[in-house]
Design a protein around this motif. Structure first.
Motif, PDB file in Angstrom:
ATOM      1  N   LYS A 293     -24.910  66.723 -47.298  1.00 44.18           N
ATOM      2  CA  LYS A 293     -24.341  65.508 -46.736  1.00 44.18           C
ATOM      3  C   LYS A 293     -23.523  65.801 -45.484  1.00 44.18           C
ATOM      4  CE  LYS A 293     -25.722  62.203 -49.467  1.00 44.18           C
ATOM      5  NZ  LYS A 293     -26.506  61.056 -48.963  1.00 44.18           N
ATOM      6  N   ASN A 297     -24.426  64.377 -41.833  1.00 36.68           N
ATOM      7  CA  ASN A 297     -23.508  63.585 -41.007  1.00 36.68           C
ATOM      8  C   ASN A 297     -23.309  64.219 -39.641  1.00 36.68           C
ATOM      9  OD1 ASN A 297     -22.903  61.432 -42.807  1.00 36.68           O
ATOM     10  ND2 ASN A 297     -21.561  62.779 -43.968  1.00 36.68           N
ATOM     11  N   ARG A 331     -18.164  63.808 -38.086  1.00 34.50           N
ATOM     12  CA  ARG A 331     -18.662  63.448 -39.418  1.00 34.50           C
ATOM     13  C   ARG A 331     -18.705  61.952 -39.657  1.00 34.50           C
ATOM     14  NH1 ARG A 331     -16.482  62.451 -44.305  1.00 34.50           N
ATOM     15  NH2 ARG A 331     -14.391  62.645 -43.457  1.00 34.50           N
ATOM     16  N   TYR A 332     -17.885  61.180 -38.996  1.00 36.91           N
ATOM     17  CA  TYR A 332     -17.813  59.751 -39.266  1.00 36.91           C
ATOM     18  C   TYR A 332     -17.452  59.008 -37.984  1.00 36.91           C
ATOM     19  CZ  TYR A 332     -12.817  60.761 -39.254  1.00 36.91           C
ATOM     20  OH  TYR A 332     -11.568  61.186 -38.895  1.00 36.91           O
ATOM     21  N   PRO A 346     -19.548  57.056 -42.564  1.00 37.73           N
ATOM     22  CA  PRO A 346     -20.305  58.284 -42.297  1.00 37.73           C
ATOM     23  C   PRO A 346     -21.410  58.046 -41.278  1.00 37.73           C
ATOM     24  CG  PRO A 346     -19.982  57.974 -44.661  1.00 37.73           C
ATOM     25  CD  PRO A 346     -19.525  56.707 -43.997  1.00 37.73           C
ATOM     26  N   ASN A 347     -21.646  59.031 -40.453  1.00 39.01           N
ATOM     27  CA  ASN A 347     -22.661  58.899 -39.413  1.00 39.01           C
ATOM     28  C   ASN A 347     -24.053  58.683 -39.983  1.00 39.01           C
ATOM     29  OD1 ASN A 347     -20.827  59.232 -37.297  1.00 39.01           O
ATOM     30  ND2 ASN A 347     -20.963  61.461 -37.399  1.00 39.01           N
ATOM     31  N   GLU A 348     -24.292  59.229 -41.163  1.00 42.20           N
ATOM     32  CA  GLU A 348     -25.609  59.056 -41.777  1.00 42.20           C
ATOM     33  C   GLU A 348     -25.895  57.585 -42.062  1.00 42.20           C
ATOM     34  OE1 GLU A 348     -28.161  60.717 -45.625  1.00 42.20           O
ATOM     35  OE2 GLU A 348     -25.978  61.033 -45.485  1.00 42.20           O
TER      36      GLU A 348
END
Length: 474
Positions: A293, A297, A331-332, A346-348
């Motif tokens: 994770k 991210n 990460r975010y 979160p970037n994901e």
């Protein structure tokens, strides 16, 4: 039988090497206290000899007069600080156009003004003494001047380090090294600190190595931080670079400078970096198992910065979250809403889910408002009044101009849609809708246009149970 004999020979050789290594480590462990004691004895003897020499020198009249000169110079520096300090402070207060870095240096010099005056007066006194008595010597003044100059330079340089822990390490480490260097005690001190060590296989870590690494890495990180901040300022001030590329360039420059600082710092103190290959392998295994994770991210953040789909300042909607992008982290992403809440998304999620970017390619945002008017009101008048009411609101754009359309003939009203544009979605959408609704209310009231509400007519049929019951009651 030959293969078995070869295996036995290899095993025997390995056992002999292990025994030899164990014996060597045991020998070093036995000799370590003796080495430490000998180094401490050498340093103590040198300090005692220097102390005796200094005591004998102080007893001489000329050296005593040099100490008096040093004391007098310190008093003059203190008085000069009391007289010049307020004037310099008032002069700095009127330098409103100075950049921040220049003002910071000026404040640092102001705080160290007494030290600066002390060093300048010491060197002046040393030059005067040498002119008066060239052959008399001025050893005490020279040593004190060199010490004061070194300490002042270290204090001024360390003051520019923001991190207090790193600043303390650099300051006290440099002070100690300069003092030992000027007093010619570096060899004995280095031998003592190097003897305080632990060894595991081929790796030997001593107190001297740790101190050198801390000092060198501290200076390297200071320079890396200075270069990173300078490059970030230049990148952010370049209007030709988009905000997303600015963030990407700043982060890559920081990674580059700090990576170089670590590499150069470790190599400067003699650390073998070949062991990092094993460490990188272990990190790869960790990434494969427990850090998917985190890596996802990080990669998603890099993709966002490269494709410019989201950038700082954009107004986005993600699920029930509506706000504008404050910062894009590794990460975010930080999304600030109108009620002051800050969501760390979160970037994901910004890559894999549907995101509404209200200001992706253009800051203009269209807003639709639905309302109804009575069938008895002229629809042409209703449309003109609605457009004029929306145009009278401050945040509504003149171009494209507001428009109003009939959308349906409802059960109780003629239904309309009022459309208008704004270019400051970060200021909020609900508040501008409320302003336009209030303007419609005032305009309709002034023009006599009614806003109907649903009405229902209930008819009682002949012969129904309700009619029979009513007649019976009568």
């Amino acid at each position: 039988m030959e293969p078995e004999t070869g295996v036995d020979e290899v095993a025997g050789t390995a056992a002999q090497e292990a025994e030899a290594a164990a014996a060597e480590m045991a020998r070093q462990a036995e000799e370590a206290p003796e080495v430490i004691a000998q180094a401490a004895t050498d340093l103590g003897d040198r300090l005692l000899a220097d102390a005796e020499r200094v005591a004998q020198g102080v007893m001489q009249p000329w050296n005593a007069w040099q100490l008096v000169i040093v004391l007098g110079v310190f008093v003059l520096a203190h008085l000069g600080r009391a007289w010049l300090g307020p004037k310099l402070h008032d002069w700095m207060r009127h330098r409103t156009g100075w950049p921040r870095w220049r003002m910071r240096y000026a404040v640092t010099l102001h705080r160290r003004l007494r030290g600066v005056l002390f060093v300048l007066l010491l060197w002046i006194a040393l030059a005067v003494v040498r002119q008066i008595d060239p052959g008399g010597g001025a050893g005490v003044l020279r040593i004190v001047a060199n010490l004061a100059t070194g300490w002042l330079i270290v204090a001024l340089v360390a003051r520019m380090i923001v991190n207090p822990i790193l600043r303390g390490i650099v300051r006290y480490g440099a002070w100690s090294w300069i003092t030992l260097r000027i007093l010619d005690l570096t060899e004995e001190t280095s031998r003592l600190l190097d003897s305080l060590s632990i060894q595991t296989g081929d790796l030997r870590i001593s107190v001297l190595l740790v101190l050198k690494a801390a000092l060198v890495l501290g200076v390297a990180f200071f320079l890396a931080r200075l270069l990173a901040r300078t490059s970030a300022h230049r990148i952010e001030s370049n209007a030709e670079i988009s905000p997303s590329m600015q963030v990407l360039a700043v982060k890559l420059s920081q990674l580059l400078f700090y990576g170089i600082a670590v590499f150069v710092g470790l190599r400067a103190v003699g650390v073998d970096l070949t062991g990092l290959a094993v460490l990188s392998g272990a990190i790869g295994v960790g990434l494969g198992f427990g850090l998917q994770k985190v890596v996802s991210n990080l990669v998603s953040g890099l993709i966002i910065l490269l494709d410019k789909s989201i950038k700082p300042g954009d107004v986005i909607s993600l699920g029930e979250t509506f706000g504008w992008i404050s910062t894009l982290g590794a990460r975010y992403a930080s999304v600030v809403t109108r009620d002051g809440k800050e969501y760390l998304i979160p970037n994901e999620d910004l890559i894999t889910t549907q995101v509404v970017n209200w200001t992706h390619s253009d800051n203009s945002v269209r807003i639709d408002i639905a309302f109804g008017a009575s069938y008895g009101d002229d629809p042409h008048l209703v449309r003109r009044v609605a457009v004029a009411a929306a145009a009278g609101c401050g945040r509504v754009l003149e171009k494209p101009a507001p428009v109003c359309h009939i959308t349906a003939f409802g059960d109780s009203s003629v239904d309309y849609t009022l459309r208008f544009w704004i270019d400051d979605a970060t200021a909020g959408l609900t508040n501008i809708r409320g302003d336009v609704f209030l303007a419609l209310w005032d305009a309709f009231k002034a023009e006599g246009i009614s806003i109907p509400f649903p009405q229902r007519e209930v008819r009682v049929l002949d012969g129904s149970a309700l009619q029979v019951a009513q007649r019976t009651a009568e």
